[in-house]
Design a protein around this motif. Structure first.
Motif, PDB file in Angstrom:
ATOM      1  N   LYS A 106      43.182  37.415  32.459  1.00  0.00           N
ATOM      2  CA  LYS A 106      42.565  38.270  33.455  1.00  0.00           C
ATOM      3  C   LYS A 106      41.180  38.666  32.973  1.00  0.00           C
ATOM      4  O   LYS A 106      41.023  39.183  31.863  1.00  0.00           O
ATOM      5  CB  LYS A 106      43.403  39.533  33.697  1.00  0.00           C
ATOM      6  N   TYR A 107      40.172  38.398  33.805  1.00  0.00           N
ATOM      7  CA  TYR A 107      38.791  38.759  33.514  1.00  0.00           C
ATOM      8  C   TYR A 107      38.340  39.850  34.468  1.00  0.00           C
ATOM      9  O   TYR A 107      38.715  39.854  35.646  1.00  0.00           O
ATOM     10  CB  TYR A 107      37.866  37.548  33.668  1.00  0.00           C
ATOM     11  N   GLY A 108      37.507  40.753  33.969  1.00  0.00           N
ATOM     12  CA  GLY A 108      36.901  41.759  34.824  1.00  0.00           C
ATOM     13  C   GLY A 108      35.688  41.197  35.531  1.00  0.00           C
ATOM     14  O   GLY A 108      35.365  40.008  35.439  1.00  0.00           O
ATOM     15  N   GLN A 152      39.015  38.322  38.150  1.00  0.00           N
ATOM     16  CA  GLN A 152      39.824  37.135  38.448  1.00  0.00           C
ATOM     17  C   GLN A 152      40.988  37.021  37.485  1.00  0.00           C
ATOM     18  O   GLN A 152      40.910  37.453  36.334  1.00  0.00           O
ATOM     19  CB  GLN A 152      38.972  35.855  38.324  1.00  0.00           C
ATOM     20  N   MET A 153      42.055  36.410  37.971  1.00  0.00           N
ATOM     21  CA  MET A 153      43.145  35.965  37.114  1.00  0.00           C
ATOM     22  C   MET A 153      43.275  34.466  37.287  1.00  0.00           C
ATOM     23  O   MET A 153      43.075  33.924  38.384  1.00  0.00           O
ATOM     24  CB  MET A 153      44.455  36.664  37.463  1.00  0.00           C
ATOM     25  N   GLY A 154      43.597  33.779  36.208  1.00  0.00           N
ATOM     26  CA  GLY A 154      43.717  32.336  36.285  1.00  0.00           C
ATOM     27  C   GLY A 154      44.350  31.775  35.032  1.00  0.00           C
ATOM     28  O   GLY A 154      44.646  32.508  34.074  1.00  0.00           O
ATOM     29  N   VAL A 155      44.549  30.472  35.043  1.00  0.00           N
ATOM     30  CA  VAL A 155      45.131  29.794  33.888  1.00  0.00           C
ATOM     31  C   VAL A 155      44.077  28.926  33.229  1.00  0.00           C
ATOM     32  O   VAL A 155      43.178  28.393  33.889  1.00  0.00           O
ATOM     33  CB  VAL A 155      46.359  28.945  34.281  1.00  0.00           C
ATOM     34  N   VAL A 156      44.202  28.794  31.911  1.00  0.00           N
ATOM     35  CA  VAL A 156      43.248  28.036  31.115  1.00  0.00           C
ATOM     36  C   VAL A 156      44.001  27.083  30.196  1.00  0.00           C
ATOM     37  O   VAL A 156      44.906  27.500  29.477  1.00  0.00           O
ATOM     38  CB  VAL A 156      42.375  28.982  30.265  1.00  0.00           C
TER      39      VAL A 156
END
Length: 229
Positions: free
Chosen positions: A32-34, A145-149
Protein backbone atom coordinates in the motif's frame (compact mmCIF):
# COMPACT_ATOMS: atom_id res chain seq x y z
CA UNK A 1 20.65 5.71 -7.55
CA UNK A 2 22.85 2.75 -6.77
CA UNK A 3 26.15 1.03 -7.45
CA UNK A 4 27.60 -1.65 -9.68
CA UNK A 5 26.69 -4.15 -6.93
CA UNK A 6 23.12 -2.93 -6.57
CA UNK A 7 23.43 -0.99 -3.32
CA UNK A 8 20.58 1.52 -3.32
CA UNK A 9 21.32 4.96 -1.90
CA UNK A 10 18.30 7.04 -2.87
CA UNK A 11 14.94 7.66 -1.31
CA UNK A 12 11.94 5.45 -2.11
CA UNK A 13 8.27 6.29 -1.64
CA UNK A 14 7.18 5.01 1.79
CA UNK A 15 4.83 2.04 1.74
CA UNK A 16 3.38 -0.77 3.85
CA UNK A 17 3.87 -4.41 2.92
CA UNK A 18 0.54 -6.03 3.78
CA UNK A 19 1.26 -9.56 2.58
CA UNK A 20 4.10 -11.62 1.15
CA UNK A 21 3.40 -14.64 -1.05
CA UNK A 22 7.02 -15.78 -1.18
CA UNK A 23 6.02 -19.44 -1.45
CA UNK A 24 3.87 -18.97 -4.57
CA UNK A 25 5.04 -20.21 -7.98
CA UNK A 26 5.28 -16.55 -9.00
CA UNK A 27 6.06 -14.73 -5.77
CA UNK A 28 4.61 -11.34 -4.99
CA UNK A 29 4.00 -8.78 -2.26
CA UNK A 30 0.84 -6.84 -1.55
CA UNK A 31 1.78 -3.21 -0.87
CA UNK A 32 0.00 0.00 0.00
CA UNK A 33 1.39 3.37 -1.09
CA UNK A 34 0.20 6.79 0.00
CA UNK A 35 -0.29 9.78 -2.25
CA UNK A 36 2.77 10.57 -4.35
CA UNK A 37 3.88 13.01 -7.00
CA UNK A 38 5.91 12.21 -10.09
CA UNK A 39 7.62 13.95 -12.97
CA UNK A 40 6.43 12.23 -16.14
CA UNK A 41 7.07 12.18 -19.86
CA UNK A 42 5.20 10.40 -22.65
CA UNK A 43 7.26 9.26 -25.60
CA UNK A 44 7.59 6.88 -28.52
CA UNK A 45 10.23 4.17 -28.24
CA UNK A 46 13.34 5.19 -30.16
CA UNK A 47 16.25 3.54 -28.35
CA UNK A 48 17.80 6.95 -27.65
CA UNK A 49 19.89 6.75 -24.47
CA UNK A 50 21.40 10.25 -24.62
CA UNK A 51 20.57 13.31 -22.55
CA UNK A 52 17.77 13.94 -25.05
CA UNK A 53 16.10 10.61 -24.25
CA UNK A 54 12.98 10.44 -22.03
CA UNK A 55 15.23 9.45 -19.11
CA UNK A 56 17.52 12.35 -19.96
CA UNK A 57 14.64 14.83 -20.03
CA UNK A 58 13.47 13.76 -16.57
CA UNK A 59 17.03 13.66 -15.24
CA UNK A 60 17.62 17.22 -16.45
CA UNK A 61 14.40 18.33 -14.73
CA UNK A 62 15.79 17.23 -11.34
CA UNK A 63 19.31 18.49 -12.13
CA UNK A 64 21.31 15.34 -12.83
CA UNK A 65 23.14 16.86 -15.81
CA UNK A 66 23.80 20.31 -14.38
CA UNK A 67 21.41 23.23 -13.95
CA UNK A 68 17.93 21.82 -13.25
CA UNK A 69 15.35 22.48 -15.94
CA UNK A 70 12.67 23.76 -13.60
CA UNK A 71 11.33 26.99 -12.15
CA UNK A 72 12.23 26.91 -8.46
CA UNK A 73 9.94 29.03 -6.33
CA UNK A 74 11.44 28.35 -2.89
CA UNK A 75 14.73 27.42 -1.26
CA UNK A 76 14.57 23.67 -0.54
CA UNK A 77 16.95 21.55 1.52
CA UNK A 78 17.05 18.04 0.11
CA UNK A 79 18.27 14.86 1.78
CA UNK A 80 20.74 14.05 -0.99
CA UNK A 81 22.04 16.18 -2.47
CA UNK A 82 21.43 19.20 -0.24
CA UNK A 83 21.10 22.37 -2.32
CA UNK A 84 19.95 25.78 -1.05
CA UNK A 85 18.69 28.04 -3.79
CA UNK A 86 17.09 31.46 -3.95
CA UNK A 87 13.49 31.56 -5.12
CA UNK A 88 14.43 32.92 -8.54
CA UNK A 89 16.83 30.07 -9.29
CA UNK A 90 16.22 26.47 -10.41
CA UNK A 91 15.78 23.92 -7.64
CA UNK A 92 17.86 20.75 -7.65
CA UNK A 93 15.78 17.70 -6.70
CA UNK A 94 17.13 14.49 -5.19
CA UNK A 95 17.13 11.36 -7.33
CA UNK A 96 14.55 8.86 -6.11
CA UNK A 97 13.56 5.31 -6.98
CA UNK A 98 11.94 3.56 -8.64
CA UNK A 99 11.94 4.84 -12.19
CA UNK A 100 8.55 3.77 -13.55
CA UNK A 101 7.72 2.81 -17.13
CA UNK A 102 4.27 1.98 -18.48
CA UNK A 103 2.34 1.78 -21.73
CA UNK A 104 0.19 4.83 -22.42
CA UNK A 105 -3.36 3.54 -22.09
CA UNK A 106 -4.83 6.87 -23.26
CA UNK A 107 -3.45 6.51 -26.76
CA UNK A 108 -4.21 3.98 -29.48
CA UNK A 109 -0.57 3.72 -30.51
CA UNK A 110 1.26 0.70 -29.11
CA UNK A 111 4.53 2.63 -29.35
CA UNK A 112 3.53 5.30 -26.82
CA UNK A 113 5.17 4.89 -23.42
CA UNK A 114 5.31 6.83 -20.18
CA UNK A 115 8.28 7.20 -17.86
CA UNK A 116 8.03 8.62 -14.33
CA UNK A 117 10.46 9.82 -11.70
CA UNK A 118 8.89 9.67 -8.26
CA UNK A 119 9.55 12.88 -6.35
CA UNK A 120 10.86 12.98 -2.76
CA UNK A 121 8.30 12.98 0.06
CA UNK A 122 9.05 16.64 0.81
CA UNK A 123 7.08 17.49 -2.33
CA UNK A 124 3.66 16.62 -0.97
CA UNK A 125 1.57 19.21 -2.82
CA UNK A 126 1.58 20.79 -6.26
CA UNK A 127 2.47 24.24 -4.93
CA UNK A 128 5.76 22.90 -3.52
CA UNK A 129 6.93 21.28 -6.76
CA UNK A 130 9.15 23.29 -9.15
CA UNK A 131 7.49 23.74 -12.54
CA UNK A 132 9.35 22.02 -15.42
CA UNK A 133 10.71 24.33 -18.10
CA UNK A 134 10.64 21.51 -20.67
CA UNK A 135 7.04 21.37 -22.01
CA UNK A 136 7.34 17.60 -22.49
CA UNK A 137 7.81 17.04 -18.75
CA UNK A 138 4.69 17.12 -16.56
CA UNK A 139 3.96 16.77 -12.86
CA UNK A 140 1.29 14.25 -11.91
CA UNK A 141 -0.42 13.45 -8.63
CA UNK A 142 -0.62 9.72 -7.95
CA UNK A 143 -3.36 8.85 -5.46
CA UNK A 144 -3.01 6.29 -2.70
CA UNK A 145 -2.84 2.79 -4.23
CA UNK A 146 -2.75 -0.85 -3.28
CA UNK A 147 -1.24 -3.41 -5.60
CA UNK A 148 0.95 -6.44 -6.02
CA UNK A 149 4.63 -6.44 -6.91
CA UNK A 150 6.75 -9.25 -8.32
CA UNK A 151 10.44 -8.67 -7.62
CA UNK A 152 13.16 -10.07 -9.86
CA UNK A 153 16.81 -9.49 -10.68
CA UNK A 154 18.87 -9.78 -13.85
CA UNK A 155 18.37 -8.12 -17.19
CA UNK A 156 15.05 -6.54 -18.03
CA UNK A 157 13.28 -5.64 -21.23
CA UNK A 158 9.80 -5.40 -22.67
CA UNK A 159 9.64 -9.08 -23.67
CA UNK A 160 10.78 -10.32 -20.27
CA UNK A 161 8.52 -7.91 -18.41
CA UNK A 162 5.53 -9.10 -20.42
CA UNK A 163 6.41 -12.74 -19.72
CA UNK A 164 6.70 -12.06 -15.99
CA UNK A 165 3.48 -10.05 -15.99
CA UNK A 166 1.70 -13.03 -17.53
CA UNK A 167 3.11 -15.27 -14.81
CA UNK A 168 1.93 -12.83 -12.15
CA UNK A 169 -1.54 -12.69 -13.71
CA UNK A 170 -1.78 -16.48 -13.74
CA UNK A 171 -0.70 -16.62 -10.09
CA UNK A 172 -3.32 -14.06 -9.06
CA UNK A 173 -5.99 -16.01 -10.94
CA UNK A 174 -4.90 -19.26 -9.24
CA UNK A 175 -5.05 -17.46 -5.91
CA UNK A 176 -8.67 -16.61 -6.63
CA UNK A 177 -8.43 -12.82 -6.83
CA UNK A 178 -11.91 -11.62 -7.87
CA UNK A 179 -12.33 -10.29 -11.43
CA UNK A 180 -8.64 -10.80 -12.22
CA UNK A 181 -7.73 -11.48 -15.85
CA UNK A 182 -4.51 -11.76 -17.82
CA UNK A 183 -5.79 -9.06 -20.16
CA UNK A 184 -6.12 -6.60 -17.28
CA UNK A 185 -2.60 -7.26 -16.03
CA UNK A 186 -0.99 -6.97 -19.47
CA UNK A 187 -2.82 -3.69 -20.15
CA UNK A 188 -2.02 -2.12 -16.78
CA UNK A 189 1.27 -3.42 -15.35
CA UNK A 190 4.20 -1.12 -14.75
CA UNK A 191 7.94 -1.81 -14.68
CA UNK A 192 9.76 -0.31 -11.71
CA UNK A 193 13.56 -0.01 -11.94
CA UNK A 194 15.82 0.76 -8.99
CA UNK A 195 19.35 0.62 -10.39
CA UNK A 196 21.45 2.41 -13.01
CA UNK A 197 22.45 0.62 -16.23
CA UNK A 198 25.99 -0.08 -14.97
CA UNK A 199 24.72 -2.27 -12.09
CA UNK A 200 25.61 -5.92 -12.67
CA UNK A 201 22.45 -7.78 -13.76
CA UNK A 202 22.53 -10.24 -10.85
CA UNK A 203 22.39 -7.38 -8.34
CA UNK A 204 19.62 -5.40 -10.01
CA UNK A 205 16.27 -4.94 -8.33
CA UNK A 206 13.44 -4.90 -10.84
CA UNK A 207 9.71 -5.00 -10.11
CA UNK A 208 6.45 -5.63 -11.93
CA UNK A 209 3.60 -3.65 -10.34
CA UNK A 210 -0.13 -4.24 -10.83
CA UNK A 211 -2.67 -2.01 -9.10
CA UNK A 212 -5.60 -3.73 -7.38
CA UNK A 213 -9.05 -2.61 -6.34
CA UNK A 214 -9.75 -2.45 -2.61
CA UNK A 215 -11.94 -5.56 -2.74
CA UNK A 216 -9.18 -7.53 -4.47
CA UNK A 217 -6.59 -6.46 -1.90
CA UNK A 218 -9.00 -7.26 0.95
CA UNK A 219 -9.52 -10.75 -0.50
CA UNK A 220 -5.78 -11.44 -0.51
CA UNK A 221 -5.37 -10.21 3.07
CA UNK A 222 -8.27 -12.36 4.31
CA UNK A 223 -7.30 -15.46 2.32
CA UNK A 224 -3.54 -15.62 2.93
CA UNK A 225 -1.95 -15.24 6.31
CA UNK A 226 0.64 -12.44 6.25
CA UNK A 227 4.20 -13.66 6.52
CA UNK A 228 5.54 -10.28 7.62
CA UNK A 229 4.09 -7.34 9.47
Amino acid sequence: MGSVFGKESVEEPPHDTLLSRSDATTSYELRKYGQRYAATITYKKTGDKSENSPFGALAKYIGVFGTPQNEGDTSIAMTAPVVMENSNKPTQIAMTAPVVMENNKDDDSDSNKKMMFMLPVEYDSMDKIPKPTNPSVHIEEIPSQMGVVHVYNGKWGEARNTELAKGLAQQLIRDGVPDMTEEYVLANYQFWGYNPPFTLPYFRRNEIWVQLESAQADYLEKTFKPEIK
